[in-house]
Design a protein around this motif. Structure first.
Motif, PDB file in Angstrom:
ATOM      1  N   ARG A 158      71.608 111.329 -61.129  1.00  0.00           N
ATOM      2  CA  ARG A 158      71.198 112.208 -60.038  1.00  0.00           C
ATOM      3  C   ARG A 158      72.136 111.990 -58.870  1.00  0.00           C
ATOM      4  O   ARG A 158      72.302 110.876 -58.392  1.00  0.00           O
ATOM      5  CB  ARG A 158      69.758 111.927 -59.606  1.00  0.00           C
ATOM      6  N   ALA A 159      72.770 113.051 -58.438  1.00  0.00           N
ATOM      7  CA  ALA A 159      73.656 112.970 -57.277  1.00  0.00           C
ATOM      8  C   ALA A 159      72.815 112.803 -56.019  1.00  0.00           C
ATOM      9  O   ALA A 159      71.674 113.276 -55.944  1.00  0.00           O
ATOM     10  CB  ALA A 159      74.511 114.234 -57.177  1.00  0.00           C
ATOM     11  N   GLY A 160      73.350 112.117 -55.033  1.00  0.00           N
ATOM     12  CA  GLY A 160      72.625 111.850 -53.804  1.00  0.00           C
ATOM     13  C   GLY A 160      72.252 113.097 -53.016  1.00  0.00           C
ATOM     14  O   GLY A 160      71.251 113.124 -52.308  1.00  0.00           O
ATOM     15  N   ASN A 161      73.043 114.162 -53.150  1.00  0.00           N
ATOM     16  CA  ASN A 161      72.755 115.379 -52.387  1.00  0.00           C
ATOM     17  C   ASN A 161      72.064 116.452 -53.231  1.00  0.00           C
ATOM     18  O   ASN A 161      71.975 117.601 -52.839  1.00  0.00           O
ATOM     19  CB  ASN A 161      74.040 115.947 -51.778  1.00  0.00           C
ATOM     20  N   SER A 162      71.543 116.079 -54.386  1.00  0.00           N
ATOM     21  CA  SER A 162      70.872 117.027 -55.267  1.00  0.00           C
ATOM     22  C   SER A 162      69.540 117.463 -54.676  1.00  0.00           C
ATOM     23  O   SER A 162      68.776 116.651 -54.160  1.00  0.00           O
ATOM     24  CB  SER A 162      70.639 116.391 -56.644  1.00  0.00           C
ATOM     25  N   LYS A 163      69.254 118.757 -54.761  1.00  0.00           N
ATOM     26  CA  LYS A 163      67.989 119.278 -54.250  1.00  0.00           C
ATOM     27  C   LYS A 163      66.858 119.072 -55.269  1.00  0.00           C
ATOM     28  O   LYS A 163      65.696 119.222 -54.922  1.00  0.00           O
ATOM     29  CB  LYS A 163      68.141 120.740 -53.889  1.00  0.00           C
TER      30      LYS A 163
END
Length: 145
Positions: free
Chosen positions: A39-44
């Motif tokens: 999971r990317a840190g800026n994922s919504k």
């Protein structure tokens, strides 16, 4: 046209480095793909993305009756203990009614990792059965027909 019948599982052969061997039971013909979660840190999204990772192969377990003077399995296992391991190719064929291979599993770079002797019971009347666990580095499945 009539529906085909499933292949029965009681007729099979085990071939270790080109030599036919007799076994009463074969288990552990499984392949698993490990799952990588990211999971990317800026994922919504509040959930990770799942991706396929490395494949993992379970150990193969072979069981057979104990016969006097038959020590090929023990000799192969002894080679592991002496650090003179000879890896083998193992093929397991599920046979159809005519005795021809209907499905084949091929294990690469296989070597014995565990031997289990029979249990002993004074009041039993079962056949003495030993098992050998085989580690390997790959499993391929081929279906015929």
């Amino acid at each position: 046209m009539p529906e085909p019948w499933p292949i029965p599982k009681f007729s099979f052969e085990v071939i270790i480095d080109g030599q036919h061997s007799r076994f009463a039971e074969v288990t552990g013909l499984d392949i698993e793909t490990q799952v990588i979660e990211y999971r990317a840190g800026n994922s919504k999204q509040f959930a990770p993305v799942k991706m396929p990772g490395l494949q993992k192969f379970g150990n193969l377990t072979l069981k057979k009756g104990i016969f006097p003077g038959n020590s090929k399995i023990l000799e192969w296992f002894g080679a592991v203990q002496m650090n003179t391991i000879k890896r083998a190719t193992i093929t397991i064929n599920l046979l159809d009614e005519a005795g021809a291979p209907a499905m084949s599993w091929t294990l690469t770079n296989a070597f014995p990792s565990k031997i289990t002797g029979t249990d002993l019971k004074a009041d039993g009347n079962e056949v003495a059965v030993e098992s050998i666990e085989i580690a390997h580095e790959g499993l391929t499945l081929v279906t015929k027909g």
